[in-house]
Design an enzyme around this catalytic site. Structure first.
Site, short mmCIF file in Angstrom:
data_model
loop_
_atom_site.label_atom_id
_atom_site.label_comp_id
_atom_site.label_asym_id
_atom_site.label_seq_id
_atom_site.Cartn_x
_atom_site.Cartn_y
_atom_site.Cartn_z
N CYS A 119 0.81 -1.22 0.00
CA CYS A 119 0.00 0.00 0.00
C CYS A 119 0.85 1.28 0.00
O CYS A 119 0.34 2.35 -0.32
CB CYS A 119 -0.95 0.01 1.19
N HIS A 252 -3.31 7.27 2.11
CA HIS A 252 -3.71 5.95 1.59
C HIS A 252 -5.12 5.65 2.11
O HIS A 252 -5.41 5.85 3.29
CB HIS A 252 -2.71 4.90 2.07
N ASN A 282 -10.19 -0.16 -0.37
CA ASN A 282 -8.73 -0.05 -0.30
C ASN A 282 -8.16 -0.64 -1.60
O ASN A 282 -8.24 -1.84 -1.82
CB ASN A 282 -8.22 -0.81 0.93
N1 ACO Z 1 -19.00 -8.43 8.61
C1 ACO Z 1 -19.59 -8.67 9.79
N2 ACO Z 1 -18.92 -8.99 10.90
C2 ACO Z 1 -17.59 -9.06 10.81
C3 ACO Z 1 -16.89 -8.83 9.61
C4 ACO Z 1 -17.67 -8.50 8.49
N3 ACO Z 1 -17.11 -8.25 7.29
N4 ACO Z 1 -15.57 -8.98 9.82
C5 ACO Z 1 -15.42 -9.28 11.13
N5 ACO Z 1 -16.63 -9.34 11.72
C6 ACO Z 1 -16.93 -9.62 13.11
C7 ACO Z 1 -15.88 -10.51 13.77
O1 ACO Z 1 -16.12 -11.85 13.50
C8 ACO Z 1 -16.03 -10.16 15.20
O2 ACO Z 1 -17.13 -10.84 15.70
P1 ACO Z 1 -17.09 -11.45 17.21
O3 ACO Z 1 -16.95 -10.25 18.09
O4 ACO Z 1 -18.40 -12.16 17.30
O5 ACO Z 1 -15.90 -12.34 17.22
C9 ACO Z 1 -16.42 -8.68 15.19
O6 ACO Z 1 -16.89 -8.42 13.84
C10 ACO Z 1 -15.27 -7.76 15.48
O7 ACO Z 1 -14.13 -8.16 14.70
P2 ACO Z 1 -12.78 -7.41 14.82
O8 ACO Z 1 -11.79 -8.07 13.90
O9 ACO Z 1 -12.42 -7.25 16.24
O10 ACO Z 1 -13.19 -6.00 14.21
P3 ACO Z 1 -12.41 -4.65 14.25
O11 ACO Z 1 -13.17 -3.64 14.96
O12 ACO Z 1 -10.96 -4.85 14.61
O13 ACO Z 1 -12.47 -4.24 12.71
C11 ACO Z 1 -11.05 -4.14 10.79
C12 ACO Z 1 -11.82 -5.04 11.73
C13 ACO Z 1 -12.03 -3.24 10.06
C14 ACO Z 1 -10.29 -4.99 9.78
C15 ACO Z 1 -10.09 -3.28 11.65
O14 ACO Z 1 -9.27 -4.08 12.46
C16 ACO Z 1 -9.23 -2.40 10.83
O15 ACO Z 1 -9.68 -1.40 10.29
N6 ACO Z 1 -7.94 -2.72 10.73
C17 ACO Z 1 -7.05 -1.99 9.87
C18 ACO Z 1 -6.76 -2.88 8.77
C19 ACO Z 1 -6.79 -2.23 7.44
O16 ACO Z 1 -7.34 -1.17 7.19
N7 ACO Z 1 -6.15 -2.93 6.57
C20 ACO Z 1 -6.06 -2.53 5.24
C21 ACO Z 1 -4.86 -3.11 4.65
S1 ACO Z 1 -3.45 -2.49 5.38
C22 ACO Z 1 -3.29 -1.02 4.83
O17 ACO Z 1 -3.75 -0.70 3.78
C23 ACO Z 1 -2.54 -0.15 5.65
#
Ligand code: ACO
EC number: 2.3.1.180
Length: 325
Positions: A119, A252, A282
């Site tokens: 990225c 980004h 993304n």
């Molecule tokens: N739809 C519905 N529910 C979902 C989904 C989905 N797509 N994905 C996860 N869940 C659920 C999980 O199973 C979990 O359920 P549980 O509590 O029953 O176990 C709950 O949602 C929470 O999951 P988490 O993984 O804790 O969610 P979080 O708040 O951390 O959000 C996310 C996840 C959006 C990926 C977050 O961690 C994030 O934004 N991380 C940054 C990663 C990123 O942006 N990466 C991009 C690539 S890297 C880059 O470009 C820099």
């Protein structure tokens, strides 16, 4: 006379197939994977993304973006002496996507190579092109970010497959006697390979390991905010500027919550932040040039304004570029 580099044209291209969160949720439901528009919007800010048709490669998306950037710059393909493509989803193992794109564009004979910094790829590519122009090694460059991330998504993993999209963006970067690019800052730390990767590789005619994206979202989130802030501050300091001088932050486009946290740390209001993640998802190395082109074409970002571009990605890699448009 001192030599600088300056962006003289921007372009972008999105493949026509657009999926809203509801469209994607309906497709995933047929495979027993549950998600919702509410969850995706609340956690990421994403509302829609584009996916390329199966026969369309990164070079095809990059080619359209490059043509539009050339047109905006009033330049011809034959004027270009350097092509850098930032991509993590190349057309082939080799040759580079830049060579394939160069031939499609008709810029044969120019220097052409790919940059792999996930990225952060566009920030890396822009910094390299700037250095080559300042050294006299190139005069007119095409710097392109192009991705078909849909090819490496695991559509059974709802924590990752809802986040990414396909697309391309490009800029023409030319030698100039006025800046242009003022400063940049690039870093990497390979100890974080495991939190964001596509671990498969080709060996003996087979793909060994898993060729689909793996991510520890929370670890990425925590690292990203601190590293983006560090890159922004280093780059501003190199140019003798402060955050209040910035007209536009072009981050980004990974996740609206990461963008909000970064802006808050820099004390920048969100109306100074270019946001396209809602419409593009993304798109990895393509996200910054896509956002920049959208902002330029809408008239939001104007010539002469001070822009800070910043990114973080797999590797981990991170960096920023400060420039006058
Ligand atoms: N739809 C519905 N529910 C979902 C989904 C989905 N797509 N994905 C996860 N869940 C659920 C999980 O199973 C979990 O359920 P549980 O509590 O029953 O176990 C709950 O949602 C929470 O999951 P988490 O993984 O804790 O969610 P979080 O708040 O951390 O959000 C996310 C996840 C959006 C990926 C977050 O961690 C994030 O934004 N991380 C940054 C990663 C990123 O942006 N990466 C991009 C690539 S890297 C880059 O470009 C820099």
């Amino acid at each position: 006379m001192k030599l600088y580099s300056r962006i003289t044209g921007t372009g972008s291209y999105l493949p026509p197939r657009r999926l809203t969160n509801a469209d994607l949720a309906a497709e995933l439901a047929t495979q027993g994977v549950e998600t919702s528009d509410d969850w995706i919007v609340e956690r990421t800010g994403i509302r829609a993304r584009h996916f390329a048709a199966p026969e369309v490669c990164s070079s095809d998306l990059g080619l359209e973006a490059a043509r539009r950037a050339l047109q905006a710059a009033g330049a011809e393909a034959t004027d270009i002496d350097l092509i850098i493509v930032a991509t993590s989803t190349p057309d082939m193992v080799f040759p580079s996507t830049a060579c394939i794109l160069q031939n499609k564009l008709g810029a044969n004979g120019s220097t052409a190579f790919d940059v792999q910094a996930v990225c952060s790829g566009f920030i890396y590519a822009l910094t390299i092109a700037d250095a080559m122009i300042k050294s006299g090694a190139a005069k007119k460059a095409l710097v392109i970010g192009a991705e078909v991330f849909s090819r490496i998504l695991d559509f059974k993993d709802r924590t990752t497959c809802v986040l990414f999209g396909d697309g391309a963006g490009a800029v023409v970067l030319e030698a100039s006697d006025t800046p242009g690019i003022l400063a940049s800052d690039l870093h990497a730390d390979g100890k974080h390979v495991g939190i964001l990767c596509v671990p498969g590789h080709v060996s003996g005619g087979k793909v060994l390991g898993d060729p689909l994206l793996k991510m520890d979202g929370q670890a990425v989130f925590k690292l990203a905010v601190g590293l983006l802030d560090e890159a922004a501050r280093n780059t501003l300091a190199k140019a003798g500027k402060v955050a209040a001088d910035i007209d536009w932050l072009v981050p980004h486009q990974a996740n609206i919550r990461i963008m909000q946290s970064t802006a808050r740390k820099l004390k920048l209001p969100m109306d100074k932040v270019i946001v396209t993640v809602d419409q593009h998802g993304n798109t990895s190395a393509a996200s910054i040039p896509l956002a920049l082109d959208a902002a330029v074409r809408s008239g939001k970002v104007k010539p002469g304004e001070l822009l800070l571009l910043e990114a973080v990605g797999g590797g981990f890699t991170w960096g920023a570029v400060l420039l006058n448009l």
